[in-house]
Design a protein around this motif. Structure first.
Motif, PDB file in Angstrom:
ATOM      1  N   TYR A   1     -21.133  -5.909  13.019  1.00 22.89           N
ATOM      2  CA  TYR A   1     -20.305  -5.471  11.891  1.00 22.89           C
ATOM      3  C   TYR A   1     -21.077  -4.552  10.937  1.00 22.89           C
ATOM      4  O   TYR A   1     -20.500  -4.028   9.995  1.00 22.89           O
ATOM      5  N   GLY A   2     -22.382  -4.392  11.183  1.00 23.76           N
ATOM      6  CA  GLY A   2     -23.207  -3.543  10.329  1.00 23.76           C
ATOM      7  C   GLY A   2     -24.483  -4.258   9.903  1.00 23.76           C
ATOM      8  O   GLY A   2     -24.763  -5.380  10.310  1.00 23.76           O
ATOM      9  N   GLN A   3     -25.259  -3.584   9.069  1.00 22.43           N
ATOM     10  CA  GLN A   3     -26.543  -4.110   8.598  1.00 22.43           C
ATOM     11  C   GLN A   3     -26.341  -5.112   7.459  1.00 22.43           C
ATOM     12  O   GLN A   3     -25.522  -4.886   6.570  1.00 22.43           O
ATOM     13  N   ILE A   4     -27.080  -6.217   7.491  1.00 26.89           N
ATOM     14  CA  ILE A   4     -26.971  -7.220   6.418  1.00 26.89           C
ATOM     15  C   ILE A   4     -28.353  -7.606   5.917  1.00 26.89           C
ATOM     16  O   ILE A   4     -29.281  -7.774   6.714  1.00 26.89           O
ATOM     17  N   LYS A   5     -28.483  -7.735   4.591  1.00 27.82           N
ATOM     18  CA  LYS A   5     -29.744  -8.195   3.994  1.00 27.82           C
ATOM     19  C   LYS A   5     -29.626  -9.694   3.737  1.00 27.82           C
ATOM     20  O   LYS A   5     -28.598 -10.163   3.247  1.00 27.82           O
ATOM     21  N   THR A   6     -30.686 -10.428   4.034  1.00 28.94           N
ATOM     22  CA  THR A   6     -30.631 -11.897   3.921  1.00 28.94           C
ATOM     23  C   THR A   6     -31.209 -12.419   2.602  1.00 28.94           C
ATOM     24  O   THR A   6     -31.307 -13.626   2.407  1.00 28.94           O
ATOM     25  N   ASP A   7     -31.564 -11.514   1.689  1.00 24.08           N
ATOM     26  CA  ASP A   7     -32.250 -11.910   0.443  1.00 24.08           C
ATOM     27  C   ASP A   7     -31.485 -12.935  -0.390  1.00 24.08           C
ATOM     28  O   ASP A   7     -32.095 -13.791  -1.047  1.00 24.08           O
ATOM     29  N   HIS A   8     -30.141 -12.843  -0.403  1.00 23.25           N
ATOM     30  CA  HIS A   8     -29.362 -13.701  -1.303  1.00 23.25           C
ATOM     31  C   HIS A   8     -28.527 -14.744  -0.563  1.00 23.25           C
ATOM     32  O   HIS A   8     -27.632 -15.357  -1.161  1.00 23.25           O
ATOM     33  N   ILE A   9     -28.813 -14.947   0.704  1.00 29.32           N
ATOM     34  CA  ILE A   9     -28.160 -16.034   1.441  1.00 29.32           C
ATOM     35  C   ILE A   9     -28.834 -17.340   1.017  1.00 29.32           C
ATOM     36  O   ILE A   9     -30.055 -17.404   0.875  1.00 29.32           O
ATOM     37  N   LEU A  10     -28.029 -18.395   0.803  1.00 28.29           N
ATOM     38  CA  LEU A  10     -28.590 -19.701   0.421  1.00 28.29           C
ATOM     39  C   LEU A  10     -28.893 -20.503   1.687  1.00 28.29           C
ATOM     40  O   LEU A  10     -28.010 -20.715   2.522  1.00 28.29           O
ATOM     41  N   PHE A  11     -30.139 -20.921   1.826  1.00 26.64           N
ATOM     42  CA  PHE A  11     -30.545 -21.735   2.979  1.00 26.64           C
ATOM     43  C   PHE A  11     -30.731 -23.181   2.526  1.00 26.64           C
ATOM     44  O   PHE A  11     -31.443 -23.455   1.556  1.00 26.64           O
ATOM     45  N   ILE A  12     -30.059 -24.078   3.225  1.00 22.38           N
ATOM     46  CA  ILE A  12     -30.231 -25.508   2.968  1.00 22.38           C
ATOM     47  C   ILE A  12     -30.758 -26.119   4.252  1.00 22.38           C
ATOM     48  O   ILE A  12     -30.113 -26.024   5.297  1.00 22.38           O
ATOM     49  N   SER A  13     -31.951 -26.679   4.199  1.00 26.60           N
ATOM     50  CA  SER A  13     -32.516 -27.305   5.404  1.00 26.60           C
ATOM     51  C   SER A  13     -32.516 -28.814   5.225  1.00 26.60           C
ATOM     52  O   SER A  13     -32.519 -29.325   4.112  1.00 26.60           O
ATOM     53  N   ALA A  14     -32.483 -29.517   6.350  1.00 29.27           N
ATOM     54  CA  ALA A  14     -32.410 -30.980   6.277  1.00 29.27           C
ATOM     55  C   ALA A  14     -33.139 -31.604   7.447  1.00 29.27           C
ATOM     56  O   ALA A  14     -33.229 -31.019   8.531  1.00 29.27           O
ATOM     57  N   GLY A  15     -33.672 -32.786   7.214  1.00 26.73           N
ATOM     58  CA  GLY A  15     -34.348 -33.513   8.286  1.00 26.73           C
ATOM     59  C   GLY A  15     -34.638 -34.939   7.858  1.00 26.73           C
ATOM     60  O   GLY A  15     -34.686 -35.244   6.663  1.00 26.73           O
ATOM     61  N   ALA A  16     -34.819 -35.804   8.841  1.00 23.87           N
ATOM     62  CA  ALA A  16     -35.114 -37.206   8.544  1.00 23.87           C
ATOM     63  C   ALA A  16     -36.587 -37.388   8.153  1.00 23.87           C
ATOM     64  O   ALA A  16     -36.929 -38.255   7.353  1.00 23.87           O
ATOM     65  N   PHE A  17     -37.465 -36.570   8.727  1.00 23.38           N
ATOM     66  CA  PHE A  17     -38.913 -36.640   8.474  1.00 23.38           C
ATOM     67  C   PHE A  17     -39.462 -38.052   8.691  1.00 23.38           C
ATOM     68  O   PHE A  17     -40.207 -38.575   7.871  1.00 23.38           O
ATOM     69  N   HIS A  18     -39.080 -38.675   9.820  1.00 25.81           N
ATOM     70  CA  HIS A  18     -39.631 -39.988  10.184  1.00 25.81           C
ATOM     71  C   HIS A  18     -41.042 -39.844  10.756  1.00 25.81           C
ATOM     72  O   HIS A  18     -41.931 -40.620  10.449  1.00 25.81           O
TER      73      HIS A  18
END
Length: 442
Positions: A293-310
């Motif tokens: 669809y064209g070029q996109i900049k990722t600077d303002h995308i919100l990233f939410i990461s998750a993990g159990a970290f056992h």
């Protein structure tokens, strides 16, 4: 881009309808969203400087990590995708390149914008369909027709179009041409290859269409896709989709603990885990990605990461990646009381879902308060004795209790069936007590 103007308490209030507890996580998410809204009200040069504060959620499976992010995105009509970090560890075999998450986000954004366009232009789309069907029912006049005949034809055409619109001629048959569309969006190929393939297909089989004889009612459905293509401005739609993904997109990266390398981890020599972290880094930091669809900049995308970290800790991630997730929140494990509330207080709770499903068969399903408490109690016990899968355990335990009732529902039409504490114990207690059975069945 204009987001809904909701205050953090309003966002938390909405999330409370679907997710029990986890106040701290909801609060952090609500602030992150509100900051995005605040950013849009600032001057352009200041906007560019303010990047989203990405979030790291720590907690066992089934406590509501994904649900919080998904509900929040749905509420504000923002592009949202969920990916598993672990699927990027085998790139070239069964995995995918990390940039594919951005391409998937833009595709979701495009569908979202297209859907909004469809809803706001329903009349225009319907008019196109009715016009095309009417032309099939009333073939045009020959070119040498008199003015009087043309006037008569216009009156007849308008009357027929109104009949098509009202559904009075739905039973009549018409022959329509349906355009065949080739879609390469799901092949996981780079955008350059997709474009090359589309160009080759256009050369080999331009404007490929098939003729079908259908009833007017069926033709209305079949022409919806064509009508949408004809009425929307593709370039404007693509630009809106890119902007929506750039400014409001949310990517939820699950199982990020699976790519962390602990100091005692024997697989430290395996470069794939750290390699995925290195690949994620430029995406999270901000870079340009080429999509169909064209070029996109990722600077303002919100990233939410998750993990159990056992088996690992957030500090086992590479320092650069840790720095890109400044907001940390630990989610609480579910208690018995929380399980009861999940079953009774949440909107569209699992109990309401089963009641609605059996109502289709004419069976009224009721749960006694004691039965609900027993379900919660035995689910928590199963989580403690085997793997803790949080609220997801409720799906298994309830399914086991209702198995016979669901199977024989047709025999109980018109009846009211009450699930009691004794029935729950009868179906589940021996399974929960027997650890080996619980591992396999619950």
């Amino acid at each position: 881009m204009k987001e809904q103007n909701l205050t953090p308490p309003q966002i938390v209030e909405y999330l409370d309808e679907y997710i029990i507890g986890q106040k701290e996580a909801k609060k952090i998410i609500a602030i992150a969203l509100r900051n995005r809204y605040r950013r849009f009200l600032l001057p352009k040069e200041t906007q560019e400087e303010i990047t989203p504060k990405n979030i790291l959620m720590i907690g066992s499976t089934g406590v509501g990590k994904t649900e919080i992010a998904r509900r929040m995105a749905k509420m504000l009509k923002l592009p949202f995708i969920k990916v598993e970090a672990s699927k990027y560890t085998e790139v070239g075999f069964v995995g995918r390149d990390v940039e594919s998450m951005i391409r998937d986000l833009v595709a979701v954004s495009y569908n979202l914008v297209q859907q909004e366009f469809q809803e706001s232009n329903q009349e225009k789309i319907q008019d196109y369909i009715n016009e095309k069907i009417t032309k099939k029912l009333l073939p045009p006049l020959p070119s040498g027709a008199s003015e009087e005949k043309k006037r008569d034809y216009d009156i007849s055409f308008l009357a027929m179009k109104q009949r098509v619109e009202r559904g009075e001629v739905d039973h009549l048959k018409v022959e329509i041409e349906i355009m065949k569309k080739s879609d390469f969006s799901d092949l996981g190929l780079p955008p350059e290859m997709l474009k090359a393939q589309e160009s080759i297909v256009k050369i080999i089989s331009p404007n490929q269409s098939v003729k079908k004889e259908l009833s007017v009612k069926e033709a209305k459905e079949m022409l919806k896709s064509e009508a949408l293509d004809q009425t929307l401005d593709q370039e404007s739609l693509k630009a809106q989709a890119l902007k929506r993904a750039e400014e409001g997109g949310i990517i939820f990266i699950d199982e990020i603990d699976k790519i962390a390398v602990g100091s005692k981890d024997s697989s430290r020599s395996d470069p794939s885990k750290e390699g995925v972290q290195r690949d994620l880094l430029p995406i999270v930091e901000g870079c340009s990605v080429h999509t169909k669809y064209g070029q996109i900049k990722t600077d303002h995308i919100l990233f939410i990461s998750a993990g159990a970290f056992h088996l690992s800790k957030p500090s086992d991630l590479i320092p650069e990646l840790q720095g890109r997730f400044p907001l940390r929140v630990e989610l609480d494990s579910l208690t018995e009381e929380a399980m009861v509330q999940i079953l009774t207080k949440t909107k569209n709770s699992i109990l309401k879902q089963y009641q609605a499903l059996l109502e289709v068969e004419g069976v009224k399903l009721e749960f006694s308060p004691e039965a609900i408490k027993e379900l919660a109690h035995l689910s928590i016990n199963a989580n403690q004795k085997t793997e803790d899968i949080g609220a997801r355990r409720l799906h298994t335990t309830i399914e086991k209790v209702l198995e016979e009732i669901s199977f024989n529902a047709h025999e109980h039409k018109g009846e009211t069936i009450t699930i009691t504490q004794e029935l729950v114990r009868e179906k589940l207690a021996h399974l929960v007590e027997n650890v080996d059975l619980a591992r396999y069945i619950l």
